[in-house]
Design a protein around this motif. Structure first.
Motif, PDB file in Angstrom:
ATOM      1  N   VAL A 178      36.365  39.919  47.327  1.00 54.82           N
ATOM      2  CA  VAL A 178      37.117  40.596  46.253  1.00 54.82           C
ATOM      3  C   VAL A 178      36.138  41.235  45.281  1.00 54.82           C
ATOM      4  N   LEU A 228      35.634  45.381  44.427  1.00 57.88           N
ATOM      5  CA  LEU A 228      36.166  45.920  43.164  1.00 57.88           C
ATOM      6  C   LEU A 228      35.585  47.298  42.804  1.00 57.88           C
ATOM      7  N   ILE A 270      38.284  44.038  34.064  1.00 60.25           N
ATOM      8  CA  ILE A 270      39.087  43.227  35.005  1.00 60.25           C
ATOM      9  C   ILE A 270      39.694  42.029  34.279  1.00 60.25           C
ATOM     10  N   GLU A 325      41.252  38.360  35.307  1.00 60.80           N
ATOM     11  CA  GLU A 325      41.395  37.417  36.457  1.00 60.80           C
ATOM     12  C   GLU A 325      42.546  36.447  36.167  1.00 60.80           C
ATOM     13  N   LEU A 344      34.165  35.388  43.232  1.00 62.81           N
ATOM     14  CA  LEU A 344      34.353  36.638  42.482  1.00 62.81           C
ATOM     15  C   LEU A 344      33.138  36.909  41.602  1.00 62.81           C
ATOM     16  N   PHE A 401      43.091  40.979  38.969  1.00 63.02           N
ATOM     17  CA  PHE A 401      42.897  40.227  40.223  1.00 63.02           C
ATOM     18  C   PHE A 401      43.534  38.849  40.062  1.00 63.02           C
ATOM     19  N   ALA A 422      50.009  38.071  41.166  1.00 60.47           N
ATOM     20  CA  ALA A 422      49.669  39.487  40.930  1.00 60.47           C
ATOM     21  C   ALA A 422      50.940  40.293  40.682  1.00 60.47           C
ATOM     22  N   VAL A 444      45.332  43.336  42.528  1.00 57.57           N
ATOM     23  CA  VAL A 444      44.765  42.820  43.782  1.00 57.57           C
ATOM     24  C   VAL A 444      45.149  41.332  43.885  1.00 57.57           C
TER      25      VAL A 444
END
Ligand code: FRU
Length: 906
Positions: free
Chosen positions: A137, A141, A151, A153, A170, A213, A220, A239
């Motif tokens: 992942v 990105l 981002i 998470e 990640l 993500f 998600a 994602v």
């Protein structure tokens, strides 16, 4: 007992039919949560795989995201004796790790699925490499963001190993890409709702984000929904992880463009069951089973979706096939059960059938046994009955024989005593009377002697003391002499007696005395039963070995029973014993047997009898002591006392009314003659030897008295008396029964038959004549009573009926002057003479006088009770003229009709 053994065998048989039990395994499956699609897919994968292992039994527990619940459920599974534990631990917490450690320590194999614990207490771990996925992942990105960006998470449960490893990966992935910056971390705990909450609480951060993500697709999409609702424009990229098929899941969302990318995260359900099977089978299993993952985005979604759809369809096919198999299995199982039930029933039916057959057979056997026993008992019973019947018959016959012998003795005794008494009663006896009386006595004394001799002979034969004393003699001459001796008797009886033979000389060994007795008996017998005008033939003929003497007559003959038992000593035939048929024939047979010969009888009733004696020729059959020492050629001279004419002394009795008629029925000719001689002077008497002929005489004569013997051939005295007393025509005639039989029952029989007097032999003549006179006097008294008053006592019911009927018939025709005695006798069913005798016997008047008396009586009644003229009265009472009526009336009443009317006050 036998039944129990059979049941045991049956059970054993059925047990053998059951397939051998295969070991089944219990697999405990502890799921951290069952509430989302991914877990549902995992459970489907497990179940699908389990269809390949029918001996595995899955015990499924859903902890619903709760570690405490999962702990409790692990305990329950252990208590349920599971053989293996598959667990997807809620988190890596020490308590959960310790609990799994404990299970493992107990020797229960443990497979960790998807999530890990912090210890090594497991046999196998199955799951994708989450660190690698996180890294993929992170590395993807920059490509997705083009030039980098901010981002956010969204974490899964922070204490669970996938969340921790995905985050770590990640960080590692984006570490080389400075343009990518994590601006926020939200803790969604894998759950759609939790993710929504945290998203709502962090909208500001989300507004800043270029890409979100989330650790799984569910979170998600949930955060994306919040962003859409919050009106965040443009929406950041989203994602996720999992890449599940299905209309609301990852793959579809990639197709729709809602999600930018997702990462395939396989459930490992199939692999878990495969691994469990290996472990339980004792085979080696991989400790780490890493499942592959790939990135899915717009570039490969079509191919993957196509494949996934196909897979889904195949899985559905497999499931429906599994369902079908399950149904078939159920059908099979139920059919198998039905089959077992049918087989069991069949076996039971066969067994019961055999049992029933056995019982039937046993029953038949015991029935047969019982039948046999029954038959034997019945046979024994029949034998006993037969023996006792024979004994009873023999006793009865003996008793009958004794009574017969007594009877036979009494008749000659009575014929000795009666003349003796008569002679003694006479003051002066003439020479002629004395001689005649003595001859009578001598004749009957000889008869007694012969009877006694015969009895002694029989007794000797019975005791085996009778010895044959045979000598060789000419049997032709012997027989001729005997036949000649009987010629005089034959002549008197008008019987054709002949000796028929072609031989002139025929030597034969025989005992003259005994053979003489045999022939005497047989000839006497033939004479007794052959009527006047009949024949008796003595036939002599020879065969090679025998001499045959046949005595043939055409007399009365015998019935079948009489013939069958003709030679039996104790058999009396129907009722009557006679010397010839009783002692005589029995003795004759004994004597013939002594000669080693045979005697047979053939006879037909009313046609005649033939006795056939067969004696062996020569002397080979004779023992030395059966031959006479001296030649006894002399035959004893036979005595025919019956032939002697005896003139009886004149009776001393006073002459009675010679017009009185008497019928005498007595088969003993001596006794008959004797009574005739005694009574002929005082009454008019007619004698008969049988009751049948006597009855005819009675009907034609209507005598004043009947004297009848009880023991007669054919109808006996009792039967005759009954007939006399029951017939209108004869009922008034007194009956005197004469008999030698003195038994009390016979007396009773006599009185029942209506005999007036019963006289036992021997009787004396005075008693007989006195009795007869008394009876006639009594009759006269009764006559007087009948004629004077017409009053009857109960004892004379029959006479009363007769007179009533007679009077009624006369009264019916009273006006008829033509009414005659002929007409009256026809009406009464009698002849003129019978009616005359009957009326005279009862009323001492003739029938015409009686008719006139009735007419006069009726006339008297009319004169007294009516005003009719004398002429009318005369006419109404059957008188042709008033003058004749008046004359007759005066004769009877000693007054004229008008004087009579006056005298009675009319
Ligand atoms: C489902 C889930 C998945 C995720 C996995 C991690 O419960 O949250 O979405 O990939 O668990 O354990």
């Amino acid at each position: 007992m036998r039944l129990r053994i059979l049941l045991l065998l049956l059970w054993m048989g059925l047990s053998c039919q059951t397939p051998a039990e295969k070991k089944t395994y219990s697999i405990g499956f502890s799921q951290c949560t069952g509430g989302d699609e991914w877990r549902r897919v995992m459970l489907n994968d497990i179940n699908r795989e389990l269809t390949l292992y029918p001996d595995f039994r899955l015990i499924y527990k859903d902890a619903a995201n709760s570690t405490a619940t999962q702990l409790a459920q692990i305990k329950e599974l252990v208590q349920q004796d599971i053989d293996l534990l598959i667990i997807s631990p809620n988190e890596t917490s020490p308590v959960l790790t310790a609990a799994i450690d404990e299970v493992f320590q107990k020797g229960i194999p443990v497979i960790l699925l998807d999530r890990k614990i912090t210890s090594e207490s497991y046999n196998s771990f199955i799951g994708a490499d989450n660190l690698e996925i996180g890294r993929m992942v992170g590395e993807a990105l920059p490509t997705l963001l083009k030039k980098g960006g901010k981002i956010v998470e969204v974490w899964g449960l922070a204490s669970s190993s996938p969340a921790q490893e995905r985050h770590k990966g990640l960080i590692e992935g984006i570490s080389k890409k400075p343009a990518v910056q994590i601006i926020g971390q939200l803790y969604g705990q894998w759950e759609q709702d939790t993710a929504r909450k945290v998203a709502l609480a962090n909208l500001d951060i989300l507004r800043e984000a270029d890409l979100v993500f989330a650790h799984n697709d569910v979170m998600a999409l949930s955060v994306q929904q919040v962003c859409k609702e919050a009106g965040i424009r443009p929406l950041p990229l989203f994602v996720g992880i999992d890449g599940l098929p299905g209309p609301k899941s990852g793959l579809q969302k990639i197709m729709e463009g809602t999600l930018t990318a997702t990462f395939l995260y396989p459930t490992g359900g199939e692999e878990a069951i495969e691994t469990a099977a290996r472990i339980l089978a004792g085979k080696a299993a991989k400790r780490e089973y890493v499942l592959n993952s790939i990135r899915i985005d717009r570039s490969n979604i079509k191919a993957i979706k196509t494949q996934s759809d196909k897979l889904l369809l195949q899985q559905q096919d497999i499931e429906s096939l599994n369902q079908r198999i399950g149904q078939l299995n159920d059908t099979y199982a139920s059919q198998k059960n039905a089959l077992y039930v049918i087989i069991t029933c069949l076996v039971l039916a066969v067994f019961l059938g055999i049992w029933a057959l056995y019982l039937v057979r046993a029953k038949q056997l015991s029935n047969r046994k019982l039948e046999l026993q029954n038959r034997q008992i019945n046979e024994q019973k029949d034998k006993i009955e037969e023996v006792s019947n024979k004994a009873r018959q023999a006793t009865e016959e003996k008793l009958r024989f004794y009574s017969y012998i007594s009877h036979e003795f009494r008749t000659p005794l009575s014929l000795i005593l009666t003349p003796v008494e008569d002679l003694l009663n006479q003051k002066a006896i003439s020479q002629k009377d004395l001689k005649s009386g003595l001859l009578y006595i001598q004749k009957n004394a000889h008869r007694l002697l012969r009877l006694v001799d015969q009895m002694l002979d029989l007794r000797k034969t019975d005791a085996g003391q009778q010895l044959l004393q045979a000598s060789e003699q000419d049997v032709v001459q012997f027989l001729r002499e005997i036949v000649t001796d009987f010629q005089q008797k034959a002549h008197k009886s008008k019987i054709d007696l002949q000796f028929i033979t072609s031989a002139t000389f025929l030597p034969l060994w025989f005992d003259a005395e005994k053979l003489d007795k045999v022939l005497f008996n047989l000839l006497s017998n033939a004479f007794k039963y052959t009527p006047k005008g009949g024949f008796i033939h003595v036939i002599l003929q020879e065969t090679a070995e025998n001499v045959q003497i046949i005595i043939k007559d055409n007399g009365e003959g015998m019935s079948d029973t009489e013939k069958e038992r003709a030679f039996d000593l104790y058999f009396s035939g129907q009722k009557k014993y006679s010397l010839g048929t009783g002692l005589g024939l029995a003795l004759s047979r004994e004597f013939v047997h002594l000669h080693h010969g045979e005697i047979e009888v053939t006879s037909t009733k009313n046609e005649g009898t033939t006795f056939d004696i067969s004696l062996p020729k020569g002397d080979a059959h004779l023992m030395p002591d059966e031959k006479a020492l001296l030649d006894k050629t002399e035959r004893p001279t036979p005595t025919f006392w019956e032939e002697t004419e005896v003139v009886l002394p004149t009776p001393a009795a006073e002459i009675a009314d010679a017009a009185t008629s008497v019928v005498l029925i007595e088969d003993n000719t001596d006794l008959s003659h004797y009574i005739l001689d005694k009574l002929a002077k005082i009454v008019s008497i007619q004698s008969f030897t049988t009751a049948e002929r006597g009855w005819e005489g009675i009907l034609s004569m209507i005598p004043d008295l009947i004297i009848c013997d009880v023991m007669l051939p054919g109808m006996d005295g009792f039967e005759l008396t009954q007939r006399v007393k029951e017939d209108f025509r004869t009922s008034h005639i007194p009956v005197l029964l004469l008999t030698a039989k003195s038994q009390i029952d016979a007396k009773i029989e006599g009185s029942r038959a209506g005999a007036d007097v019963y006289l036992t032999k021997p009787f004396n003549t005075t008693h007989l004549t006195e009795t007869i006179k008394t009876m006639l006097n009594n009759r006269a008294k009764i006559q007087r009573r009948f004629s004077s008053e017409y009053v009857f006592t109960n004892e004379n019911k029959i006479e009363k009926r007769f007179l009533n009927e007679l009077t009624a018939r006369i009264e019916t025709h009273i006006a008829d002057s033509e009414f005659s005695v002929e007409k009256l006798s026809t009406d009464m069913g009698m002849s003129r003479v019978q009616l005359y005798r009957k009326v005279h016997a009862l009323l001492q008047m003739n029938v015409n006088d009686y008719i006139t008396e009735i007419r006069i009586n009726k006339a008297k009644a009319l004169l007294r009770d009516t005003n009719k003229s004398i002429a009318d009265v005369a006419y109404e009472t059957g008188f042709n003229s008033a003058a004749y009526f008046t004359t007759l009336f005066r004769q009877k009443q000693q007054q004229t009709p008008s004087e009579f009317r006056k005298s009675v006050g009319v």
